[in-house]
Structures are given as C-alpha cells and as structure tokens.
Design a protein around this motif. Structure first.
Motif, PDB file in Angstrom:
ATOM      1  N   THR A 181      -9.446  15.192  -3.248  1.00  0.00           N
ATOM      2  CA  THR A 181      -9.306  13.747  -3.127  1.00  0.00           C
ATOM      3  C   THR A 181      -8.282  13.402  -2.061  1.00  0.00           C
ATOM      4  OG1 THR A 181      -9.793  13.557  -5.492  1.00  0.00           O
ATOM      5  CG2 THR A 181      -8.836  11.624  -4.411  1.00  0.00           C
ATOM      6  N   PHE A 182      -8.671  12.533  -1.119  1.00  0.00           N
ATOM      7  CA  PHE A 182      -7.758  12.028  -0.099  1.00  0.00           C
ATOM      8  C   PHE A 182      -7.457  10.563  -0.403  1.00  0.00           C
ATOM      9  CE2 PHE A 182      -8.128  14.717   4.043  1.00  0.00           C
ATOM     10  CZ  PHE A 182      -8.099  15.892   3.314  1.00  0.00           C
ATOM     11  N   ILE A 183      -6.168  10.187  -0.381  1.00  0.00           N
ATOM     12  CA  ILE A 183      -5.783   8.775  -0.441  1.00  0.00           C
ATOM     13  C   ILE A 183      -5.000   8.479   0.827  1.00  0.00           C
ATOM     14  CG2 ILE A 183      -4.626   6.961  -1.742  1.00  0.00           C
ATOM     15  CD1 ILE A 183      -4.956   8.631  -4.237  1.00  0.00           C
ATOM     16  N   PHE A 184      -5.566   7.622   1.653  1.00  0.00           N
ATOM     17  CA  PHE A 184      -5.098   7.403   3.022  1.00  0.00           C
ATOM     18  C   PHE A 184      -4.596   5.969   3.153  1.00  0.00           C
ATOM     19  CE2 PHE A 184      -5.887   6.409   7.508  1.00  0.00           C
ATOM     20  CZ  PHE A 184      -5.472   7.564   8.164  1.00  0.00           C
ATOM     21  N   VAL A 185      -3.408   5.798   3.712  1.00  0.00           N
ATOM     22  CA  VAL A 185      -2.832   4.463   3.902  1.00  0.00           C
ATOM     23  C   VAL A 185      -2.879   4.108   5.388  1.00  0.00           C
ATOM     24  CG1 VAL A 185      -0.654   3.183   3.934  1.00  0.00           C
ATOM     25  CG2 VAL A 185      -1.348   4.398   1.875  1.00  0.00           C
ATOM     26  N   THR A 186      -3.375   2.905   5.699  1.00  0.00           N
ATOM     27  CA  THR A 186      -3.391   2.447   7.083  1.00  0.00           C
ATOM     28  C   THR A 186      -3.462   0.927   7.118  1.00  0.00           C
ATOM     29  OG1 THR A 186      -4.485   2.668   9.233  1.00  0.00           O
ATOM     30  CG2 THR A 186      -5.910   2.557   7.303  1.00  0.00           C
ATOM     31  N   HIS A 187      -3.065   0.348   8.255  1.00  0.00           N
ATOM     32  CA  HIS A 187      -3.291  -1.083   8.486  1.00  0.00           C
ATOM     33  C   HIS A 187      -4.351  -1.272   9.567  1.00  0.00           C
ATOM     34  CE1 HIS A 187      -0.150   0.066  11.436  1.00  0.00           C
ATOM     35  NE2 HIS A 187      -0.856  -0.676  12.236  1.00  0.00           N
ATOM     36  N   ASP A 188      -4.930  -0.147  10.029  1.00  0.00           N
ATOM     37  CA  ASP A 188      -5.934  -0.161  11.094  1.00  0.00           C
ATOM     38  C   ASP A 188      -7.329  -0.276  10.486  1.00  0.00           C
ATOM     39  OD1 ASP A 188      -7.917   0.878  13.015  1.00  0.00           O
ATOM     40  OD2 ASP A 188      -6.180   1.356  14.263  1.00  0.00           O
ATOM     41  N   GLN A 189      -7.980  -1.420  10.694  1.00  0.00           N
ATOM     42  CA  GLN A 189      -9.279  -1.673  10.064  1.00  0.00           C
ATOM     43  C   GLN A 189     -10.348  -0.691  10.547  1.00  0.00           C
ATOM     44  OE1 GLN A 189      -7.322  -3.803  11.746  1.00  0.00           O
ATOM     45  NE2 GLN A 189      -7.550  -5.915  11.047  1.00  0.00           N
ATOM     46  N   LYS A 239       0.817  -1.221   0.000  1.00  0.00           N
ATOM     47  CA  LYS A 239       0.000   0.000   0.000  1.00  0.00           C
ATOM     48  C   LYS A 239       0.849   1.270   0.000  1.00  0.00           C
ATOM     49  CE  LYS A 239      -0.859  -0.476   4.997  1.00  0.00           C
ATOM     50  NZ  LYS A 239      -0.012  -1.685   5.184  1.00  0.00           N
ATOM     51  N   THR A 240       1.922   1.304   0.799  1.00  0.00           N
ATOM     52  CA  THR A 240       2.790   2.484   0.817  1.00  0.00           C
ATOM     53  C   THR A 240       3.566   2.610  -0.487  1.00  0.00           C
ATOM     54  OG1 THR A 240       2.987   2.571   3.221  1.00  0.00           O
ATOM     55  CG2 THR A 240       4.770   3.551   1.965  1.00  0.00           C
ATOM     56  N   THR A 241       3.979   1.490  -1.069  1.00  0.00           N
ATOM     57  CA  THR A 241       4.670   1.531  -2.365  1.00  0.00           C
ATOM     58  C   THR A 241       3.765   2.119  -3.433  1.00  0.00           C
ATOM     59  OG1 THR A 241       6.038  -0.383  -1.793  1.00  0.00           O
ATOM     60  CG2 THR A 241       5.808   0.135  -4.131  1.00  0.00           C
ATOM     61  N   LEU A 242       2.481   1.740  -3.415  1.00  0.00           N
ATOM     62  CA  LEU A 242       1.530   2.305  -4.381  1.00  0.00           C
ATOM     63  C   LEU A 242       1.397   3.807  -4.172  1.00  0.00           C
ATOM     64  CD1 LEU A 242      -0.557   2.032  -6.604  1.00  0.00           C
ATOM     65  CD2 LEU A 242      -2.254   1.403  -4.864  1.00  0.00           C
ATOM     66  N   LEU A 243       1.303   4.233  -2.916  1.00  0.00           N
ATOM     67  CA  LEU A 243       1.196   5.665  -2.627  1.00  0.00           C
ATOM     68  C   LEU A 243       2.435   6.411  -3.122  1.00  0.00           C
ATOM     69  CD1 LEU A 243      -1.057   7.242  -0.928  1.00  0.00           C
ATOM     70  CD2 LEU A 243       0.750   7.515   0.762  1.00  0.00           C
ATOM     71  N   ARG A 244       3.607   5.834  -2.923  1.00  0.00           N
ATOM     72  CA  ARG A 244       4.860   6.464  -3.351  1.00  0.00           C
ATOM     73  C   ARG A 244       4.954   6.535  -4.875  1.00  0.00           C
ATOM     74  NH1 ARG A 244       8.932   7.286   0.150  1.00  0.00           N
ATOM     75  NH2 ARG A 244      10.517   6.810  -1.419  1.00  0.00           N
TER      76      ARG A 244
END
Length: 501
Positions: free
Chosen positions: A223-231, A67-72
């Motif tokens: 547009t917000f694109i938010f990365v998290t592992h917290d469900q 997910k972070t790689t996609l954001l980067r």
C-alpha cells in the motif's frame, strides 16, 4: 473548521483497546473520527477514511489542508487529539512510530552524508530485530548475508543496482530520492508513506520519478499513501484520490471520476481548470445559469434548487452555428497542443480551450453539449453559527460582537445565527472589521466571486462579493445585521439537523 454550526472539539485522546477490531473488507488502514488540534486550531476535523490493501492512494489538497498531518498521524509522529487509527485492525494510538508496520519517505531525503548508498539503505535492517525462539532474548538480528541480499534487491527495484558503494553526495537529486525510497522499502513495510517526495526535483526528473514510483508500486504490491498538492501528479499516479480542504475530506474517488464528476465547487476548481456558475435547476435535465435555460443530463434535484454548474474549458465548442452563448474573445494564448482563450459573454469571462484559434476581438458562438455540463449540490447556502445575545441589538459569535436586531430575545439567550453570503463585507485593513481572517479560497461564479475566509477563532465564513481577493490575504469582517436571522438555540433540533446532514 466545518462551515456549519461550530461545535466544541473534544481534546481528550481516545484510550485505545488492545484487541484488533473487525476489519472492514480488505482495508489495511481505518481512520475513524480523527481530529487534530494545534494551539486551538483544528487541522483535521472528525476525519474518517478506509484504505484498501495494495492501493496507491493520494492525499491531495492545498497547503495547510491537513494532508501531511494525517500522514504523520498514520506514521506515529503525531497523535490524534481524538479518534483512532487502525492498521490491520490494531489500534495505533499507544504504538510508537518505530513499531508500526509503515515506513516514510520525506520531501527532504534525510540521507546520512557520511554513509555510502549501501550503508544508507542497510541502516534500518541493522537495527531491526527478528523473533527467534532459539535465542535467550527471543530475538536475533539480520546476518550480513541477509542484509546484503535485501539491500541489493531494494537497490535493483529503484534502478540503482550498481550504486551501492557510491557516495550519496555524488548522486543527483533523483538518485538520492531513489536511495531514500530503497531505504524505506528494504524493511518490507506493509504501508509506504510518501510525503511530497518529488517536490525538490526539476520538472523532467519529477515526471520520470512519477513513472518509476508507479512501477515500484506495481512490483512491490504494498500500500502506498502519497501526499501532494500537484493535481496532475495525483491524477496520473493514483488508484484513488482523496481531496482534502480545511482538514475535511471533500471527495474520494478514482482519478477520472474526480476530474469528470467533482463533488463540489472546491474540487472542480482545484482539479484542473473549470468554469463554475451559480445556477438554478428548473426541472430534470434543464438548468438555468447566466440567465439562460440550458439542457443537461442531470436529474433528481428539487425544482428551482440552487446548484453549482461546472463546465470544463475543453468541453466548450466554438462554432459558427448556434451556441447557447455568444461572446467576444479577450485574449488567446497558445499552450502547445491547444489555444486557451478568455471569452466575455453576459458579463462572465469563459475560459475556453480549443485546437482552433480565435483572435482577440473576434465574436464567437459557444456550444455546450448536455453531457458536458456537471451539476452539483451546493454544500452551503448560508453561514450558520452558535452565538449569544449580549445586549440590546448585540450578538456575540466567532469571538466578535456584531450589531444585529434582537427583538424577541433577551440578554444571555443562546441563539443560532444565520448570516447570508451577501451580508458580509471584507475590508482590506482587518482593524476596520469586527474580527480578522485569512482568505483561504476564491471561486469565480459567473458575475461575482465566492470567497471563503478562515478566522482566528477557527471559523469559516463564505462571502459573495464583486471584489477579487487573493489567497492568504489578511482581511477584516463586517456584517450587515439587517440581513441576519436569529433563532433560539434548541440542542435537540440542532442534533437532529446534524444527523440529517
């Protein structure tokens, strides 16, 4: 990293075209066939995604899912190995990060400690150039008045209107995060990227910032694109949740649908708590699991098709009347608004959440109503790999050589190798196996565990085992060759099968 026939990855970057492509509806971002490989490890695997203008989209998944790689890649800090990312129809591969209409907020705030709050927020504006035909260079910088107006507006949006001349080191963690967000939005990006921005905050501050971020999104309208592992964070904040695992999108849906109708066992297990069973769809509206035929509301499956069955703990009713399952309460824990109980029935430990307490040792009846049962197609029923016959009763695949009957094949033949889940044994010591791997997932499926491992050769194996394994355990892989089936490799057939999913 897909658990199917392994394909060679094209590592040649796609050459961008400089003309905008046709927009897909109102998508501000189009991600098309993006693959990212680091040191022969596929982190993003042929990923495609459209993000609509003004949405709050969350990329959700376990650590290492991509997910972070996609954001980067969207931000321009990484370039895809193949595929393309479009923002407003314009390909981004050849455009550096500082020229993209996006801004990023990181988990580590990266504030300038020698600058006060105002100057931290103003920093990007002072560097930004605006088109101006009256200037010889064709550009101009913001005036001091313009900078002051924009910074004050951004600080007001994040609730720090009176903090402009405070030292950033004197602020709390939540306040520093707001400064980082103000610095990102002051330049008026079309897309705001947030990489686990709340991860460093304590629980109370984190929940407060979740509410604040949602309000900011509504006020800004970008547009917000938010990365998290917290469900919980993803479900409470997002318009759309994108669940990822092993560099592949598992499901894209609104939060309620993600929770109520998970697309597969991984999503069901990762989002909230679930009881997951392997079952057989006997007919429309009837599924068999744990040896019992149970009424459900699902239809359209093949007769006797193997399926995964999901029942949420809060949907199991403890009743004095007749339920489908009877069991003994093993443990009871009070969780504040409900009791969570482990109930042993037919060899399976049900997790039950109820406002009514049943004490350990008590026999209870469990009722599962038809609309509380969710039936899912199995993503995979057998492991499948491309291999080569390298000798008599010897087949090489996934960078390992395994003893498998090769009658009817010759040395050098390319073969498709079908390995059943129960043909694989995991060993505690990887030296005892043929190849090494790391455990990436373990799902309790009723009377056994279904374990996913990721090998050093960038392959997935799925295993059915009575043993419980922990995430990131290092294991060895053995295979019972007598249970393996070989098939002559036919490129046309495989291409046709791949096209049909």
């Amino acid at each position: 990293m897909k658990p199917f026939l392994k394909k060679k990855t094209d590592k040649t970057p796609v050459a961008p075209t400089q003309t905008p492509t046709k927009k897909n509806g109102d998508n501000i971002i189009e991600i098309k066939g993006v693959t990212k490989v680091f040191d022969n490890v596929t982190v993003l695997d042929d990923l495609s995604l459209g993000i609509k203008r003004g949405q709050f989209v969350t990329l959700l998944g376990p650590s290492g899912c991509g997910k972070t790689t996609l954001l980067r890649c969207i931000a321009g800090f990484e370039s895809p190995t193949s595929g393309e990312i479009y923002i407003e129809g314009v390909p981004m591969t050849s455009i550096p990060s500082y020229k993209r209409p996006v801004n990023t907020v990181f988990q580590k705030y990266a504030l300038f400690p020698h600058l006060n709050v105002f100057k931290n927020v103003a920093y990007g504006l002072k560097l930004k150039k605006l088109p101006d035909a009256s200037k010889k260079s064709g550009y101009r910088k913001y005036t001091k008045a313009e900078i002051t107006e924009k910074v004050n507006r951004a600080l007001n949006l994040v609730g720090l209107a009176d903090y402009g001349y405070r030292d950033v080191n004197s602020l709390s963690g939540g306040q520093q995060q707001r400064v980082a967000i103000a610095r990102a939005i002051v330049c008026e990006p079309k897309v705001l990227l947030l990489d686990e921005p709340l991860g460093a905050l304590d629980l109370k501050m984190r929940k407060e910032m979740q509410i604040e971020l949602k309000k900011m999104h509504e006020n800004l309208g970008i547009t917000f694109i938010f990365v998290t592992h917290d469900q919980e964070e993803a479900l409470s904040m997002s318009d759309v949740v994108v669940v990822m695992n092993d560099g592949v999108i598992q499901q894209i849906a609104q939060p309620k649908k993600i929770y109520d109708e998970p697309s597969n066992a991984f999503v069901a297990d990762f989002i909230g708590e679930s009881n997951i069973f392997s079952g057989v769809m006997e007919k429309d509206f009837c599924v068999n699991f744990l040896g019992k035929s149970v009424e459900c509301v699902d239809k359209g499956f093949e007769k006797n098709e193997r399926v995964d069955v999901v029942v949420r703990p809060e949907d199991i009713v403890l009743t004095k009347g007749e339920g489908q399952f009877v069991g003994e309460v093993l443990s009871t824990v009070f969780k504040g608004t409900y009791y969570e109980m482990e109930v042993l029935s037919d060899g399976y430990e049900f997790t039950v959440q109820s406002q009514n307490e049943a004490r350990p040792g008590t026999t209870v009846s469990m009722l599962i109503r038809p609309d509380s049962i969710h039936i899912m197609k199995k993503i995979l029923t057998i492991n499948k790999y491309l291999g080569e016959v390298t000798g008599e009763n010897e087949v090489t695949f996934c960078e390992g050589s395994f003893k498998i009957p090769t009658e009817g094949f010759e040395t050098g033949d390319e073969v498709v190798v079908y390995v059943p889940f129960n043909a694989i044994e995991l060993t505690d010591d990887e030296e005892d196996g043929v190849i090494g791997a790391n455990v990436t997932q373990s799902l309790y499926k009723g009377t056994y565990y279904q374990v996913q491992v990721f090998t050093d050769s960038d392959d997935d194996f799925y295993i059915d085992t009575a043993d419980e394994w922990d995430m990131d355990d290092r294991v060895g892989i053995k295979i019972d060759g007598g249970k393996v089936r070989l098939e002559k490799y036919d490129p046309e057939k495989e291409e046709k099968d791949e096209a049909q999913g």
